[in-house]
Design an enzyme around this catalytic site. Structure first.
Site, PDB file in Angstrom:
ATOM      1  N   HIS A  24     -35.397  -1.309 -14.311  1.00 15.93           N
ATOM      2  CA  HIS A  24     -35.934  -0.348 -15.270  1.00 15.93           C
ATOM      3  C   HIS A  24     -37.415  -0.137 -14.990  1.00 15.93           C
ATOM      4  O   HIS A  24     -38.088  -1.036 -14.463  1.00 15.93           O
ATOM      5  CB  HIS A  24     -35.735  -0.882 -16.693  1.00 15.93           C
ATOM      6  CG  HIS A  24     -36.036   0.093 -17.782  1.00 15.93           C
ATOM      7  ND1 HIS A  24     -35.602   1.404 -17.765  1.00 15.93           N
ATOM      8  CD2 HIS A  24     -36.747  -0.052 -18.945  1.00 15.93           C
ATOM      9  CE1 HIS A  24     -36.019   2.011 -18.865  1.00 15.93           C
ATOM     10  NE2 HIS A  24     -36.716   1.160 -19.588  1.00 15.93           N
ATOM     11  N   CYS A  63     -35.525   6.731 -15.957  1.00 15.52           N
ATOM     12  CA  CYS A  63     -36.704   5.953 -16.351  1.00 15.52           C
ATOM     13  C   CYS A  63     -37.822   6.072 -15.320  1.00 15.52           C
ATOM     14  O   CYS A  63     -39.004   6.063 -15.672  1.00 15.52           O
ATOM     15  CB  CYS A  63     -36.330   4.497 -16.558  1.00 15.52           C
ATOM     16  SG  CYS A  63     -35.708   3.662 -15.077  1.00 15.52           S
ATOM     17  N   ASN A 111     -41.935   2.049 -23.712  1.00 13.14           N
ATOM     18  CA  ASN A 111     -40.615   2.329 -23.155  1.00 13.14           C
ATOM     19  C   ASN A 111     -40.291   3.817 -23.293  1.00 13.14           C
ATOM     20  O   ASN A 111     -41.057   4.574 -23.907  1.00 13.14           O
ATOM     21  CB  ASN A 111     -39.557   1.483 -23.880  1.00 13.14           C
ATOM     22  CG  ASN A 111     -38.385   1.139 -22.998  1.00 13.14           C
ATOM     23  OD1 ASN A 111     -38.102   1.828 -22.013  1.00 13.14           O
ATOM     24  ND2 ASN A 111     -37.681   0.077 -23.332  1.00 13.14           N
TER      25      ASN A 111
END
Length: 440
Positions: free
Chosen positions: A382, A253, A404
């Site tokens: 994240h 990520c 995302n």
């Protein structure tokens, strides 16, 4: 003179003494004989109680086993009728597998006594496995996944609409809470870097940026940069946000967030559209750990120092490899800054789409649409791209717009609206730390 009741004859006294001794001996004998009898009666009584408890226990167990047997047979019969009547064209092998697996799980106490509901869950599980290419090493692993999926599926199915967001089934729906958090280890954000207001305002004063900023704010009026807050700003309106990406099974990520932010910087400031290589960061950023996790600060420094080739030249392959970059055009950033707290909104987001940290949770992973107000994780774990802020007329809530890297089938086509709380670092830590590219 003595009383007449006193025995004066010695022989008579001897007789009386013998009688008394015999009586005492008789009492002792009776007492001695009574003790074994008492013990025997006590033992028999205890044995009787034990036998009664044993028989009662056997009766209860027998009743339980018999009831369970009856319930299992009833479940089998109703499941068989349901499959025969409502799914007559189901392949025999699939039917047998389904029947065996569901009856086994019912017998083990994992399912309800509603075969129609359980077969509905089973079919959804099969579609889930096909969609996300799930392969199970053993039958036991498959059944464990089915039980976990069932729990998440029923939670989604039984929503009552009391919350301002909707949950859905996605790639995380067969994971336990422990497995989910294992995919998202704690991330350590960098410290803020100093930058004065004049420096930031001067770098934003270019025509392309101002044009895109007005579109992002959905206004035709000139914008006073000194009063710019970031409210009602959405960089998607000016096409300054590149496509939603999918990190798949890779814990990268940090790389996806960096690339998304850098691409947004070039779109918002120069109208230049790039699709840059996430794979290069995964392979070549020596201060990070590829698909096992990394650092935003290290990734930005790599882009500043070395630049990135295009995704076409070095595409994403869902794993980190030995660093080997083809000779091709590279795109770098002149500088970058780290912001904290409200400056994430007022300085970072107002400049361009920016990288931010979040504390994600299994509840957040279920998000499908609406304004998320659910439970967050306990630690930042994240990285995503913050692209805007807005207001929802239905729920009367302000929210953050987050892009995302979980693909377009997650959330609202890959995006999330995250409740704005105006408390601390805000919802899920979205205002804890951001990183943005800047001109020198």
């Amino acid at each position: 003179m003595y009383s007449s009741s006193v025995v004066s004859n010695p022989n008579e006294r001897l007789v009386n003494n013998r009688v008394e001794n015999d009586l005492e001996s008789s009492d002792d004998t009776l007492s001695t004989q009574a003790k074994p009898v008492s013990r025997l009666l006590t033992r028999k009584l205890l044995l009787g109680v034990v036998v009664l408890f044993f028989l009662a226990g056997v009766s209860v167990v027998s009743y339980f086993l018999f009831s369970k047997y009856k319930m299992l047979n009833k479940f089998k019969r109703e499941l068989d009728d349901h499959l025969t009547k409502d799914f007559p064209n189901l392949e025999r092998s699939k039917r047998d597998t389904c029947f065996d697996e569901l009856t086994r799980l019912f017998g083990d106490g994992f399912l309800s006594d509603d075969p129609k509901l359980e077969y509905e869950v089973y079919r959804e599980f099969e579609e889930f496995n096909s969609k996300y290419n799930r392969r199970h090493a053993t039958q036991q692993e498959r059944l464990n996944r089915l039980v976990t999926f069932r729990s998440n599926y029923l939670e989604v199915k039984e929503q009552k609409g009391d919350e301002p967001y909707v949950k859905g089934i996605n790639r995380f729906s067969d994971l336990t809470e422990r497995e989910f958090y294992k995919l998202f280890p704690v991330m350590k954000p960098p410290k803020a870097t100093y930058s004065n207001g004049y420096y930031l305002l001067s770098h934003m004063a270019n025509k392309t940026y101002l044009k895109n900023l007005k579109k992002a704010l959905n206004t035709d009026e000139d914008v006073d940069l000194a009063k710019l807050t970031g409210e009602n700003l959405d960089w998607r309106r000016s096409s300054s946000v590149t496509s939603v990406k999918d990190q798949s099974n890779c814990g990268g990520c940090w790389a996806f967030s960096t690339v998304g932010s850098v691409e947004g910087y070039y779109m918002s400031h120069f109208d230049k559209s790039y699709e840059l290589s996430v794979q290069e960061l995964l392979d070549c950023d020596s201060f990070s750990n590829g698909c096992q996790g990394g650092l935003l600060e290290s990734a930005y420094e790599y882009v500043r120092k070395y630049g990135l080739v295009s995704a076409k030249d070095l595409p994403f392959v869902d794993k980190a490899r030995r660093c080997s970059v083809p000779k091709a055009k590279k795109v770098s950033v002149p500088s970058y800054h780290v912001f904290k707290g409200k400056e994430v909104m007022t300085r970072s987001l107002t400049s361009s789409p920016c990288s931010v940290y979040l504390s994600v949770s299994p509840e957040l992973a279920k998000y499908k649409s609406g304004v998320f107000t659910g439970e967050c994780g306990k630690s930042l774990n994240h990285a995503v791209v913050l692209v805007g802020e807005g207001y929802d007329e239905v729920t009367k809530k302000r929210y953050w717009v987050v892009q995302n890297s979980w693909g377009t089938d997650w959330g609202e086509n890959g995006y999330m609206r995250l409740e704005r709380t105006n408390m601390g670092t805000d919802k899920c830590g979205v205002l804890d730390t951001s990183m943005s590219a800047f001109e020198l």
